[in-house]
Design a protein around this motif. Structure first.
Motif, PDB file in Angstrom:
ATOM      1  N   VAL A 162      38.261  33.181  16.122  1.00 41.61           N
ATOM      2  CA  VAL A 162      37.485  32.351  15.194  1.00 41.61           C
ATOM      3  C   VAL A 162      37.392  33.080  13.850  1.00 41.61           C
ATOM      4  O   VAL A 162      37.057  34.267  13.807  1.00 41.61           O
ATOM      5  CB  VAL A 162      36.073  32.109  15.780  1.00 41.61           C
ATOM      6  CG1 VAL A 162      35.171  31.418  14.778  1.00 41.61           C
ATOM      7  CG2 VAL A 162      36.183  31.298  17.067  1.00 41.61           C
ATOM      8  N   THR A 163      37.707  32.392  12.761  1.00 43.46           N
ATOM      9  CA  THR A 163      37.653  33.036  11.439  1.00 43.46           C
ATOM     10  C   THR A 163      36.215  33.285  11.027  1.00 43.46           C
ATOM     11  O   THR A 163      35.867  34.346  10.524  1.00 43.46           O
ATOM     12  CB  THR A 163      38.331  32.155  10.368  1.00 43.46           C
ATOM     13  OG1 THR A 163      39.538  31.620  10.887  1.00 43.46           O
ATOM     14  CG2 THR A 163      38.602  32.922   9.096  1.00 43.46           C
ATOM     15  N   ARG A 164      35.379  32.259  11.201  1.00 42.13           N
ATOM     16  CA  ARG A 164      33.950  32.447  10.880  1.00 42.13           C
ATOM     17  C   ARG A 164      33.119  31.408  11.625  1.00 42.13           C
ATOM     18  O   ARG A 164      33.601  30.308  11.922  1.00 42.13           O
ATOM     19  CB  ARG A 164      33.694  32.419   9.383  1.00 42.13           C
ATOM     20  CG  ARG A 164      34.022  31.122   8.685  1.00 42.13           C
ATOM     21  CD  ARG A 164      33.900  31.223   7.170  1.00 42.13           C
ATOM     22  NE  ARG A 164      35.142  31.707   6.573  1.00 42.13           N
ATOM     23  CZ  ARG A 164      35.238  32.829   5.884  1.00 42.13           C
ATOM     24  NH1 ARG A 164      34.186  33.586   5.698  1.00 42.13           N
ATOM     25  NH2 ARG A 164      36.395  33.196   5.365  1.00 42.13           N
ATOM     26  N   PRO A 165      31.865  31.755  11.924  1.00 38.54           N
ATOM     27  CA  PRO A 165      31.016  30.804  12.644  1.00 38.54           C
ATOM     28  C   PRO A 165      30.701  29.591  11.759  1.00 38.54           C
ATOM     29  O   PRO A 165      30.433  29.745  10.560  1.00 38.54           O
ATOM     30  CB  PRO A 165      29.741  31.599  12.923  1.00 38.54           C
ATOM     31  CG  PRO A 165      30.045  33.026  12.610  1.00 38.54           C
ATOM     32  CD  PRO A 165      31.193  33.038  11.663  1.00 38.54           C
ATOM     33  N   LEU A 166      30.697  28.420  12.359  1.00 38.92           N
ATOM     34  CA  LEU A 166      30.443  27.173  11.629  1.00 38.92           C
ATOM     35  C   LEU A 166      29.134  27.199  10.826  1.00 38.92           C
ATOM     36  O   LEU A 166      29.105  26.746   9.675  1.00 38.92           O
ATOM     37  CB  LEU A 166      30.458  26.022  12.643  1.00 38.92           C
ATOM     38  CG  LEU A 166      30.472  24.597  12.127  1.00 38.92           C
ATOM     39  CD1 LEU A 166      31.612  24.362  11.156  1.00 38.92           C
ATOM     40  CD2 LEU A 166      30.588  23.633  13.305  1.00 38.92           C
ATOM     41  N   PRO A 167      28.038  27.730  11.414  1.00 38.00           N
ATOM     42  CA  PRO A 167      26.783  27.699  10.641  1.00 38.00           C
ATOM     43  C   PRO A 167      26.836  28.520   9.349  1.00 38.00           C
ATOM     44  O   PRO A 167      25.963  28.373   8.493  1.00 38.00           O
ATOM     45  CB  PRO A 167      25.752  28.305  11.609  1.00 38.00           C
ATOM     46  CG  PRO A 167      26.346  28.130  12.964  1.00 38.00           C
ATOM     47  CD  PRO A 167      27.831  28.233  12.785  1.00 38.00           C
ATOM     48  N   THR A 168      27.844  29.386   9.171  1.00 38.73           N
ATOM     49  CA  THR A 168      27.895  30.192   7.940  1.00 38.73           C
ATOM     50  C   THR A 168      28.707  29.504   6.844  1.00 38.73           C
ATOM     51  O   THR A 168      28.868  30.042   5.757  1.00 38.73           O
ATOM     52  CB  THR A 168      28.556  31.563   8.188  1.00 38.73           C
ATOM     53  OG1 THR A 168      29.947  31.355   8.512  1.00 38.73           O
ATOM     54  CG2 THR A 168      27.881  32.317   9.307  1.00 38.73           C
ATOM     55  N   THR A 169      29.237  28.336   7.156  1.00 38.40           N
ATOM     56  CA  THR A 169      30.069  27.686   6.154  1.00 38.40           C
ATOM     57  C   THR A 169      29.765  26.187   6.143  1.00 38.40           C
ATOM     58  O   THR A 169      28.767  25.751   6.683  1.00 38.40           O
ATOM     59  CB  THR A 169      31.565  28.017   6.406  1.00 38.40           C
ATOM     60  OG1 THR A 169      32.346  27.457   5.364  1.00 38.40           O
ATOM     61  CG2 THR A 169      32.054  27.524   7.755  1.00 38.40           C
ATOM     62  N   ALA A 170      30.601  25.403   5.489  1.00 38.77           N
ATOM     63  CA  ALA A 170      30.346  23.958   5.384  1.00 38.77           C
ATOM     64  C   ALA A 170      31.632  23.274   4.955  1.00 38.77           C
ATOM     65  O   ALA A 170      32.539  23.915   4.406  1.00 38.77           O
ATOM     66  CB  ALA A 170      29.253  23.692   4.354  1.00 38.77           C
TER      67      ALA A 170
END
Ligand code: HDD
Length: 690
Positions: free
Chosen positions: A586-594
């Motif tokens: 996973v590149t980054r957790p969903l809650p940290t982006t949009a």
């Protein structure tokens, strides 16, 4: 970076670079420091002693770290690169070596900026973007200090403080930050109709670029190219991005301002770090001096363009940005642009906006950078030799030798001596007239080109302009100001004025004195930008445990090979478990982006993965919002099940694609074309709750 292929500017900077790896801490005097964690005290719990020189030096330096931010264009991001002309075809028109020497790579530093906001304000506000290029030519520095819009708010520099005071936060409460949506700006606009054309540009999507790498640049003023024989040609400078000109949508721009205020700055930095070097083509509009008066506007009026259909833009070279600065403050903050930095072969025109700028930029650097020696700051140093009789002043770093600091002199052998052959000579221009404080009658038409701009927009571009006027004027509190703006807009186009009036609840105006002239200039529209590639577009893959990881990897490889930047997003960081038991990072957790951080979204297949995504409000919102903002949406296999709950319509031609089988052969080409097209502005998205 290393090796011989570095630019002369880059090598010059080696003399100033400080590498602190593997070093011991010292004071500014080079004295080794034994302890920087505890101040010197009279007893373990006693007061700090004045003799603690290390403490005093450390705190004093810290206390003086800030310099005044730029009065406008305070927020910016910069990068180094080079410019090279395509060929020697400009040799007949200009003495400027960097424009006329085939294969000559001139180092550059470029700083992009917003205008109104403070240094810490958000990147994606509705505003003009600065596009300032410092060419370190062998004949000295040439600064082309332009914007991403080809016209300006005012015609005469003496109005600049008035305009800036009106657009900046209001003086009593310093609100709003980095926004033109307030009474004082629109008050100025309604009372100063010369702003009308520029306000059309600022209310268009040009004012919210998707990326600094995807916007045009303009020198704005008419300048001159000057040939060997002294013959001059009027010129306007244009920068055209290789990736096409693309914008955000307003809702997206506002959300990004909170989610990632550094959005444009980060995008530029990351692209350069990844080796995707942003590129622009330099184009020139050339007008022979004898044609100066053959237009229905004045070439010296910066509120006017020369329509490209009248004078085509001639491509002459390319600009590439390939290196991020080492230090933001030292380089991007201390870079000092000045319109008067000009080299032999280029000259000014009598544009009264340009003329005033020739004073303002030097003046502002004196206060901002603390004295007359700012050209010695590494980023500002020319690669050309500097030899003159300027001496002393704050922050002098040169150690000039000898006795002679004057001209003429005999004790220094006369040197440095002027060079009449190679030196800069001002274009010989005959001036005849009264000393007079007035505006030329040829500057009087404030509406025709605003109408030209409006007429050149496609339907959705007009919708966005109307929505922007409604938004901005909707925030204005004084009704008389709203009415005044609508009155001016009525002179641009009646339909525009009526639509804006309706949205803000003021009376629709009657028919204008002069009806719409009906002319248009197709080059002004952003609707048919090149859509042949997806290089550097950001694509999000939404996944969960049980995802068809192999398919995701295959598609990502394909898109990455086309230059796209792909990221895998899941509810948690780390990795997800694929349906076949494999792991997908996973590149980054969903809650940290949009969704607003991406250009397109793919919902991966896999029963368990899709079920989890449908139950995750963040994931559902992500898909709805990407759809609402007109972005390409792809759903692989069972991923299609998320579309309905996410309010995504699969109506054909609207950039939403599904694939049922494992083979993505039919899915890929239209999906790629949709990402390249960037937006689908005709989707029925009003009811989508995102
Ligand atoms: Fe300006 C900065 C562009 C009109 C006075 N301007 C500045 C920057 C850009 C522009 C890109 C930022 C440079 C950087 O990155 O450091 N300005 C323009 C354009 C104009 C324009 C395209 C119209 C065609 N400007 C303009 C006028 C005046 C100024 C008429 C004053 C009479 N501008 C300034 C300034 C700034 C500046 C106060 C602030 C910081 C700086 O110069 O270095 O002097």
């Amino acid at each position: 970076m290393g090796g011989d292929d570095r630019s002369e500017k880059d090598r010059q900077l080696d003399g100033y670079r400080v590498d602190e790896r593997d070093s011991f801490l010292t004071t500014d005097q080079g004295i080794p420091v034994a302890d920087t964690d505890n101040s010197l005290k009279a007893g373990e719990r006693g007061p700090t002693l004045l003799e603690d020189f290390h403490f005093r030096e450390k705190i004093t330096h810290f206390d003086h770290e800030r310099i005044p931010e730029r009065v406008v264009h305070a927020r910016g991001a910069g990068a180094y690169g080079y410019f090279e002309p395509y060929d020697g075809s400009l040799a007949a028109l200009t003495r400027a070596e960097f424009l006329r020497t085939p294969g000559l790579r001139t180092p550059v530093f470029v700083r992009f900026s917003t205008v109104a906001g403070s240094r810490g304000s958000a990147d994606t506000v509705r505003d003009v973007r600065g596009f300032a290029v410092k060419f370190y030519t062998r004949q000295g520095n040439f600064d082309l200090v332009g914007n991403n819009m080809p016209v300006f708010f005012i015609q005469d520099s003496i109005k600049f403080p008035d305009f800036v005071h009106a657009v900046k936060p209001e003086p009593h409460n310093e609100m709003p930050q980095a926004s033109s949506a307030h009474d004082t700006l629109w008050d100025f606009v309604q009372l100063q109709p010369e702003t009308t054309h520029m306000m059309m540009w600022v209310m268009s999507d040009r004012a919210i670029p998707r990326s600094l790498r995807m916007m045009q640049g303009f020198g704005v003023h008419t300048f001159r190219l000057v040939a060997e024989d002294g013959r001059a040609t009027f010129v306007k400078f244009h920068w055209k991005p290789a990736l096409g000109t693309h914008s955000l949508v307003w809702d997206e721009a506002q959300k990004i301002a909170g989610k990632d205020p550094d959005f444009n700055r980060r995008d530029l930095w990351e692209a350069i770090e990844r080796g995707a070097h942003p590129e622009w083509e330099l184009g020139l509009q050339l007008v022979p001096e004898e044609d100066e008066h053959s237009f229905d506007f004045d070439l010296l009026d910066s509120t006017k363009i020369i329509p490209e259909e009248q004078v085509p833009v001639r491509p002459v070279g390319r600009l590439v940005l390939d290196r991020n600065p080492d230090n933001f403050f030292a380089e991007t903050e201390q870079v000092a642009f000045h319109l008067a930095n000009i080299v032999p072969g280029i000259d000014f025109s009598d544009d009264p906006l340009l003329q005033g700028r020739l004073f303002s930029y030097l003046d502002t650097q004196l206060i901002r950078l603390g004295g007359p020696n700012f050209p010695q700051i590494p980023v500002n140093r020319p690669i050309a030799e500097v030899r003159n009789h300027q001496r002393d002043g704050y922050h002098q770093t040169r150690v000039n030798q000898g006795r002679a600091a004057y001209h003429p002199n005999s004790v220094g052998g006369g040197a440095p001596v002027p060079s009449p052959e190679d030196g800069f000579t001002h274009h010989r221009e005959r001036i005849d007239g009264y000393k007079i404080r007035m505006r030329s009658e040829s500057f009087a038409d404030h509406y025709s080109q605003a109408t030209l701009f409006w007429n050149s927009m496609t339907g959705w571009e007009r919708d966005h302009i109307v929505a922007a006027f409604r938004f901005e004027l909707g925030k204005v509190e004084v009704r008389g100001i709203q009415e005044g703006v609508v009155r001016n807009l009525n002179e641009v186009d009646h339909d525009l004025a009526v639509r804006v009036a309706e949205g803000i609840g003021v009376d629709a105006p009657g028919l204008p004195a002069t009806p719409n002239h009906g002319r248009s200039s197709p080059a002004l529209s952003m609707s048919d930008e090149p859509a042949d590639g997806i290089a550097t577009r950001k694509i999000a893959f939404l996944v969960g445990d049980g995802v068809d990881a192999e398919q995701v990897r295959g598609l990502m490889d394909d898109l990455t090979a086309r230059g796209a930047f792909c990221e895998v997003l899941a509810a948690r960081g780390g990795a997800v478990q694929g349906a076949a038991g494999d792991r997908l990072t996973v590149t980054r957790p969903l809650p940290t982006t949009a969704s607003v951080m991406y250009d397109a979204v793919v919902v991966a297949g896999g029963d368990e993965s899709v079920r989890a995504l449908i139950e995750d409000g963040d994931a559902l919102h992500f898909v709805s919002e990407a759809y609402k903002h007109g972005k390409a949406v792809g759903a692989l296999g069972t991923g299609v099940e998320i579309l309905e709950p996410a309010h995504v319509s699969t109506a054909p031609g609207q950039g939403v694609f599904t694939s049922s089988g494992a083979d993505l052969g039919a899915f890929l080409p239209p999906f790629v074309a949709a990402i390249a097209a960037h937006r689908f502005p005709h989707r029925p998205v009003r009811p989508v709750p995102a």
